[in-house]
Design a protein around this motif. Sequence first.
Motif, mmCIF file in Angstrom:
data_model
loop_
_atom_site.group_PDB
_atom_site.id
_atom_site.type_symbol
_atom_site.label_atom_id
_atom_site.label_comp_id
_atom_site.label_asym_id
_atom_site.label_seq_id
_atom_site.Cartn_x
_atom_site.Cartn_y
_atom_site.Cartn_z
ATOM 1 N N ALA A 1 -7.849 -0.329 2.671
ATOM 2 C CA ALA A 1 -8.164 -1.411 1.743
ATOM 3 C C ALA A 1 -6.895 -2.047 1.192
ATOM 4 C CB ALA A 1 -9.034 -0.885 0.602
ATOM 5 N N GLU A 2 -5.907 -1.227 0.851
ATOM 6 C CA GLU A 2 -4.657 -1.768 0.325
ATOM 7 C C GLU A 2 -3.881 -2.526 1.391
ATOM 8 O OE1 GLU A 2 -3.664 -1.945 -2.818
ATOM 9 O OE2 GLU A 2 -5.650 -1.125 -3.230
ATOM 10 N N ALA A 3 -3.960 -2.071 2.629
ATOM 11 C CA ALA A 3 -3.294 -2.792 3.723
ATOM 12 C C ALA A 3 -3.871 -4.195 3.873
ATOM 13 C CB ALA A 3 -3.433 -2.010 5.029
ATOM 14 N N ILE A 4 -5.171 -4.329 3.693
ATOM 15 C CA ILE A 4 -5.796 -5.650 3.754
ATOM 16 C C ILE A 4 -5.336 -6.509 2.593
ATOM 17 C CG2 ILE A 4 -7.983 -6.888 3.542
ATOM 18 C CD1 ILE A 4 -9.282 -4.710 5.217
ATOM 19 N N ARG A 5 -5.309 -5.941 1.399
ATOM 20 C CA ARG A 5 -4.917 -6.729 0.223
ATOM 21 C C ARG A 5 -3.481 -7.238 0.316
ATOM 22 N NH1 ARG A 5 -7.915 -2.631 -2.335
ATOM 23 N NH2 ARG A 5 -9.929 -3.429 -3.042
ATOM 24 N N GLU A 6 -2.630 -6.473 0.966
ATOM 25 C CA GLU A 6 -1.256 -6.946 1.147
ATOM 26 C C GLU A 6 -1.215 -8.202 2.013
ATOM 27 O OE1 GLU A 6 1.283 -3.909 2.643
ATOM 28 O OE2 GLU A 6 0.907 -2.540 0.969
ATOM 29 N N LEU A 7 -2.138 -8.288 2.948
ATOM 30 C CA LEU A 7 -2.189 -9.441 3.851
ATOM 31 C C LEU A 7 -3.012 -10.581 3.287
ATOM 32 C CD1 LEU A 7 -2.819 -7.336 7.065
ATOM 33 C CD2 LEU A 7 -0.736 -8.648 6.613
#
Length: 818
Positions: free
Chosen positions: A424-430
Amino acid sequence: MQQIMLDEKWTFRRGMLDSIGMLEADPGKAVDLPHDGMISLSVSKEAAASVDSGYFPGDTCNYTKNIKVPVEWKEECIGLKFDGAMMHASIDINGCKVGEHHYGYAPFYVDITDYVAFGEENRITVNVNTGVQPSSRWYTGSGLFRGLVLCHSPRVHIQNDGVFVYTKEVTGETAFLEAQVDLSNATLENRLVKVTVMLMEEGSTKIKAKAERVVQINPNSQETARMALHLKQPEIWSVEKPNLYQVRATAENIGTFRTHFVKNEENTVDEATTLFGIRTITADSIRGLRINGKTEKLKGGCLHHDNGLLGAISLYESEVRKVKKLKEIGFNAIRTTHNPPSLALLEACDRLGMYVFDEAFDAWGIAKRTGDYSQYFESQWKKDLTAFVRRDRPHPSVIIWSTGNEIPERGGLNNGYTRATQLAEAIRELDPTRPVSNGICSFWSGLDDAMARGQDQSQNAKDENHSDLWERCTEPFTNGLDIVGYNYMEDLYERDHELFPERVILGSENFPKEIGFRWPMVERLPYVIGDFTWTAWDYIGEAGIGKAVSVEKDDPLLKKGPGALMAHETSPYPWRTANDADFDITGHMRPQGAYRSVVWGSDKTYLFSRHPETYGKTEITSLWGFPAVDRNWNYSGYENKPVEVLIFSGAEEVELIKDGQPVERKAVTKDGKMPGSVSFELIYTPGKLEAVSYSKGQEISRDQLETSGKPAKLSVIPEKTVMRADGHDLVYVNIDVLDEKGRLVTDAAIELTAFTEGSGYLAGFGTGNPVTEENYTDNKTTSFGGHATAVIRSSYETGKTVLTVSAEGMKQVQVVIG
């Protein structure tokens, strides 16, 4: 980055190509991309994937194409852009391996700069392998099923999928936007780059907003240019009015920076464009899901990636047709179950107005199937997730990300809790603009032995309502989620709201026959933002998951209930499709589609009948099944036998009329398991049956069934009569078996033959029959329910295409497509 489509004239071969000598030994077959190498294989009862793939076998195959790389590109960067390749793709240039990619659904890019010969012919070879079966859920297809693009750009350039513009806020008559342009410097010097972002209405060259920024990119490095824009009087994107803009970004290499700026003698400029829509998204437990400040309930359908008669081939026209039909009966959202979709589908949703719940994975590190992605997940999830999000984030239709579906790690096994947050955090970074979700199911799997004892292990079994096991064991898994997807757990919504009052809930999968009594709850509860039926469109594989059988009252199957009809036990060869959807694989609406449209507010009346042979028996429907009713009044041999009819209507009452004479008038059911329906019993005799809906004494709508005569002629109607010569256009041709009076013969099973002459070709031919051994790529099929469908695909040659359809004892019919 300049892009050149490479879809024309590839050579396709079975097996693995590992030497130049094999090119001479096997001339192969000329194909255009996108292409599915699996759909033309013969089904087999010995297929390793069995019902998972609809009894299609896997195999290895390869594609080759020679291209000339201009000598003028010698100082440029060159790459191949894949929208997907099924699967375990190995890419060679001139016999040298230059890249590999395992996840068949995810897009990827291969840099071939150092391997091509400039000014000469270069051989591209792509080997793919779907031989380890089952390799996914469900039918995967095989090969280059989404096409291929050749890219070239200056050494200082905009990265692949490197342009992202998003809406920060819309206030009054102004939209405040943020633009990001990802850049690469493949030189050995510090470079200063002037980045310009321009926003134009699609189809116009007039610039509506513009921003510029100069950034430094160090040698062999990447950098992101960020800039703010604002737009006066913006045209907002919504499903009702899908207004689009075009973003044009340029990156001009203006010089080097040592201790000061040194201007180039000659600047290079790279360019990239993308579609963009202005819209905002928020979600909370008080106001629900808000798009552009307006609360929306998602009327959703799960959608597998295949296109029926075309196999896994994805073309813009096939996706547009699908989205249009779904919108016609009330859908406003699709879920891309359970993998990244094609770019063609997203563009169709952007242009037509359809929300997308965009899903990344069906498996993480714990396998669901023998050959699935789990074996590569640990090392490749971040690369594949990044490529997926970067490709899809410009699309306004995408409103929710999903990190996975029914993940076995949901109970914490295999470090599942922390991994869920990581994704989920990897998506938010993008992409900081969209909520993140995951489709979570009950614990029919996902617990260790100690915890699993006493749990119902049947698929999607419901947890006991008095236990909070599911809530306790999944709470850490939901840590990174903005919206929690509930698969088949509607009964937990209200209780879980008391436990987690800030939680936003989405019915991420739901049983098709339950929409009538579930939807009012979705509308009533503000923290529940929608419902996604399994599924909106039928698909190959998971064969027979949706079925219904009628048995005698003492049949032992009744004790087992819906579980007695699970696909692996009750779908023997040659079951092919899931048979659980609102539309069959050819695009004909099925009874559940009619029912859903009524639940969602259609004022139409839909009349169906049950076969007289089922009268007096008890029907068992699978969990994903629907009552076995048809639009049919042809029951030869059952004259004067009792029969039941079922009518779907949103009106107050329905009157049944037989041959012009009233039979009975009843109130429409408003509660129970199927509100919005009413059934009648009568004696079957051939003729005309009508159902008329009334509210407040006024007729609202009507429907009819009529007994037809014997098959006498064919109706062959193309959905359009002009086709672009671009290798990608399609014409769907609807074929009906009619009697002498022009009535559809609804029980006709007639062998049909089709062939084409001219520039186009027959890409698919078949029916919605869920049980068949037919090969959709040959020219014969047997009508099902009186229907068949031919799909004509364009080539790259201009000219007319003539389709001829024939059946024994009937006059052949020709249609001409320009």
